[in-house]
Write a protein that holds these residues in place. Sequence first.
Motif, PDB file in Angstrom:
ATOM      1  N   GLY A  47       0.806  -1.207   0.000  1.00  0.00           N
ATOM      2  CA  GLY A  47       0.000   0.000   0.000  1.00  0.00           C
ATOM      3  C   GLY A  47       0.839   1.256   0.000  1.00  0.00           C
ATOM      4  O   GLY A  47       2.021   1.251  -0.358  1.00  0.00           O
ATOM      5  N   VAL A  48       0.219   2.355   0.406  1.00  0.00           N
ATOM      6  CA  VAL A  48       0.891   3.653   0.483  1.00  0.00           C
ATOM      7  C   VAL A  48       0.544   4.293   1.823  1.00  0.00           C
ATOM      8  O   VAL A  48      -0.519   4.052   2.385  1.00  0.00           O
ATOM      9  N   GLY A  49       1.454   5.111   2.321  1.00  0.00           N
ATOM     10  CA  GLY A  49       1.256   5.744   3.607  1.00  0.00           C
ATOM     11  C   GLY A  49       2.504   5.600   4.452  1.00  0.00           C
ATOM     12  O   GLY A  49       3.594   5.322   3.947  1.00  0.00           O
ATOM     13  N   THR A  50       2.359   5.794   5.765  1.00  0.00           N
ATOM     14  CA  THR A  50       3.479   5.716   6.701  1.00  0.00           C
ATOM     15  C   THR A  50       3.338   4.474   7.562  1.00  0.00           C
ATOM     16  O   THR A  50       2.277   4.231   8.148  1.00  0.00           O
ATOM     17  N   PHE A  51       4.411   3.713   7.665  1.00  0.00           N
ATOM     18  CA  PHE A  51       4.434   2.493   8.479  1.00  0.00           C
ATOM     19  C   PHE A  51       5.471   2.673   9.577  1.00  0.00           C
ATOM     20  O   PHE A  51       6.637   2.927   9.299  1.00  0.00           O
ATOM     21  N   GLY A  52       5.050   2.556  10.822  1.00  0.00           N
ATOM     22  CA  GLY A  52       5.958   2.731  11.947  1.00  0.00           C
ATOM     23  C   GLY A  52       5.867   4.137  12.509  1.00  0.00           C
ATOM     24  O   GLY A  52       5.237   5.023  11.945  1.00  0.00           O
ATOM     25  N   GLY A  53       6.500   4.336  13.673  1.00  0.00           N
ATOM     26  CA  GLY A  53       6.479   5.637  14.329  1.00  0.00           C
ATOM     27  C   GLY A  53       7.170   6.701  13.511  1.00  0.00           C
ATOM     28  O   GLY A  53       7.872   6.420  12.537  1.00  0.00           O
ATOM     29  N   ASN A  54       6.988   7.952  13.909  1.00  0.00           N
ATOM     30  CA  ASN A  54       7.564   9.057  13.143  1.00  0.00           C
ATOM     31  C   ASN A  54       8.696   9.751  13.882  1.00  0.00           C
ATOM     32  O   ASN A  54       9.090  10.857  13.541  1.00  0.00           O
ATOM     33  N   GLY A  55       9.256   9.099  14.912  1.00  0.00           N
ATOM     34  CA  GLY A  55      10.388   9.663  15.622  1.00  0.00           C
ATOM     35  C   GLY A  55      11.708   9.263  14.987  1.00  0.00           C
ATOM     36  O   GLY A  55      11.806   8.244  14.288  1.00  0.00           O
ATOM     37  N   SER A  56      12.753  10.049  15.230  1.00  0.00           N
ATOM     38  CA  SER A  56      14.055   9.784  14.602  1.00  0.00           C
ATOM     39  C   SER A  56      14.676   8.487  15.092  1.00  0.00           C
ATOM     40  O   SER A  56      15.546   7.919  14.432  1.00  0.00           O
ATOM     41  N   GLY A  57      14.240   7.994  16.267  1.00  0.00           N
ATOM     42  CA  GLY A  57      14.779   6.750  16.782  1.00  0.00           C
ATOM     43  C   GLY A  57      13.853   5.568  16.613  1.00  0.00           C
ATOM     44  O   GLY A  57      14.132   4.478  17.122  1.00  0.00           O
ATOM     45  N   ASP A  58      12.752   5.752  15.893  1.00  0.00           N
ATOM     46  CA  ASP A  58      11.798   4.661  15.677  1.00  0.00           C
ATOM     47  C   ASP A  58      12.263   3.781  14.520  1.00  0.00           C
ATOM     48  O   ASP A  58      12.758   4.275  13.506  1.00  0.00           O
ATOM     49  N   PHE A  59      12.075   2.474  14.658  1.00  0.00           N
ATOM     50  CA  PHE A  59      12.578   1.533  13.665  1.00  0.00           C
ATOM     51  C   PHE A  59      11.460   0.701  13.064  1.00  0.00           C
ATOM     52  O   PHE A  59      10.475   0.365  13.729  1.00  0.00           O
ATOM     53  N   VAL A  60      11.649   0.355  11.799  1.00  0.00           N
ATOM     54  CA  VAL A  60      10.901  -0.706  11.134  1.00  0.00           C
ATOM     55  C   VAL A  60      11.897  -1.818  10.845  1.00  0.00           C
ATOM     56  O   VAL A  60      12.908  -1.604  10.161  1.00  0.00           O
ATOM     57  N   TYR A  61      11.626  -3.004  11.385  1.00  0.00           N
ATOM     58  CA  TYR A  61      12.491  -4.161  11.184  1.00  0.00           C
ATOM     59  C   TYR A  61      11.788  -5.140  10.248  1.00  0.00           C
ATOM     60  O   TYR A  61      10.663  -5.568  10.527  1.00  0.00           O
ATOM     61  N   VAL A  62      12.448  -5.475   9.135  1.00  0.00           N
ATOM     62  CA  VAL A  62      11.913  -6.487   8.218  1.00  0.00           C
ATOM     63  C   VAL A  62      12.735  -7.746   8.439  1.00  0.00           C
ATOM     64  O   VAL A  62      13.832  -7.916   7.903  1.00  0.00           O
ATOM     65  N   ASN A  63      12.187  -8.626   9.285  1.00  0.00           N
ATOM     66  CA  ASN A  63      12.871  -9.870   9.649  1.00  0.00           C
ATOM     67  C   ASN A  63      12.407 -11.047   8.806  1.00  0.00           C
ATOM     68  O   ASN A  63      13.071 -12.069   8.717  1.00  0.00           O
ATOM     69  N   GLY A  64      11.246 -10.916   8.191  1.00  0.00           N
ATOM     70  CA  GLY A  64      10.659 -11.948   7.343  1.00  0.00           C
ATOM     71  C   GLY A  64       9.490 -11.337   6.605  1.00  0.00           C
ATOM     72  O   GLY A  64       9.170 -10.154   6.775  1.00  0.00           O
ATOM     73  N   GLY A  65       8.824 -12.135   5.778  1.00  0.00           N
ATOM     74  CA  GLY A  65       7.690 -11.605   5.047  1.00  0.00           C
ATOM     75  C   GLY A  65       8.104 -10.670   3.929  1.00  0.00           C
ATOM     76  O   GLY A  65       9.282 -10.583   3.553  1.00  0.00           O
ATOM     77  N   VAL A  66       7.122  -9.955   3.401  1.00  0.00           N
ATOM     78  CA  VAL A  66       7.332  -9.129   2.206  1.00  0.00           C
ATOM     79  C   VAL A  66       6.807  -7.725   2.460  1.00  0.00           C
ATOM     80  O   VAL A  66       5.664  -7.550   2.905  1.00  0.00           O
ATOM     81  N   LEU A  67       7.635  -6.731   2.159  1.00  0.00           N
ATOM     82  CA  LEU A  67       7.205  -5.335   2.146  1.00  0.00           C
ATOM     83  C   LEU A  67       7.060  -4.931   0.688  1.00  0.00           C
ATOM     84  O   LEU A  67       8.040  -4.968  -0.071  1.00  0.00           O
ATOM     85  N   ALA A  68       5.850  -4.554   0.283  1.00  0.00           N
ATOM     86  CA  ALA A  68       5.550  -4.259  -1.121  1.00  0.00           C
ATOM     87  C   ALA A  68       4.953  -2.867  -1.231  1.00  0.00           C
ATOM     88  O   ALA A  68       3.719  -2.711  -1.204  1.00  0.00           O
ATOM     89  N   PRO A  69       5.783  -1.831  -1.334  1.00  0.00           N
ATOM     90  CA  PRO A  69       5.255  -0.471  -1.432  1.00  0.00           C
ATOM     91  C   PRO A  69       4.400  -0.294  -2.684  1.00  0.00           C
ATOM     92  O   PRO A  69       4.637  -0.915  -3.720  1.00  0.00           O
ATOM     93  N   GLY A  70       3.408   0.596  -2.594  1.00  0.00           N
ATOM     94  CA  GLY A  70       2.608   0.942  -3.758  1.00  0.00           C
ATOM     95  C   GLY A  70       1.256   0.288  -3.783  1.00  0.00           C
ATOM     96  O   GLY A  70       1.010  -0.729  -3.129  1.00  0.00           O
ATOM     97  N   ASN A  71       0.406   0.878  -4.607  1.00  0.00           N
ATOM     98  CA  ASN A  71      -0.954   0.368  -4.745  1.00  0.00           C
ATOM     99  C   ASN A  71      -1.448   0.524  -6.192  1.00  0.00           C
ATOM    100  O   ASN A  71      -2.463   1.175  -6.437  1.00  0.00           O
TER     101      ASN A  71
END
Length: 273
Positions: A79-103
Amino acid sequence: NSVTLGNLYNYGLLEKSAGTGTNNINAHLYNYGTITAGTGGLNFGGTLFNQNAGTFQLTPAFTFSPGQTANLNGGTISGVGTFGGNGSGDFVYVNGGVLAPGNPYGSIHVPCYFQIFGGALNIQLAGPSQFSQLAASNNVYLAGGTLNVALAGGYAPAIGTQFHILSCPSLTSAGFTTLNVPHGISVTYSNTGVYLTVTGAVPAQLTGPHVSGTNFMFGFGTVNNQSYSVYANTNLATTNWTFYTNLTGDGNWYQIVVPAQNPPRRFFRVRQP
């Protein structure tokens, strides 16, 4: 209204179905199913969001509070949008699965991003300004994983075309472990992210094979001034490919129409030139 609790496990459907405002879910959320907002929005504020299975279709209706760590452990986020927090120390961890930006095209925005060997990033290309992108507002760390790139709609990118598929202010990278990228496209890493560059002729992508009335049709995208030859064969166990037609591309999609009135079984391929 909002809800506050320790942990929330969704194995089915978590849906916001009324009200135009935004409701807060203040819980460590573990998603195995579907989350949707039919109206208004949902804000995740429990400091931890785990996507463990299923498909989470991100839209601008979903927001994340500062201090929110997001883990993609399984399933798919698109999809589209924001995933995860918006702080400078916030993390998104991709440990498995699929991240597919766009719609299917457009951007997913993340704070800091970390991908390891079990995760995958899927990118679709349909034009110089029509492609999917991951955009990080802070640091990106690539420690492996898979990059899958697909051409959509018969798109045939011209040599020299470049796509900024992962943008960030700082990249620390050991690179993707596995690259599933069309022939003729190279992957480069820089301080500002990851780029795809078309360095050679990209093979034509045959699309839309179908029968219409008494004709069989298929098509492929073309590059301006690139020569193409179409060949046919009645038996893939042989090398008896016979010339059918040729053409010079003009940058548009080209359709081949073949009479299909009681023909033998036939296979087609396109070569450049």
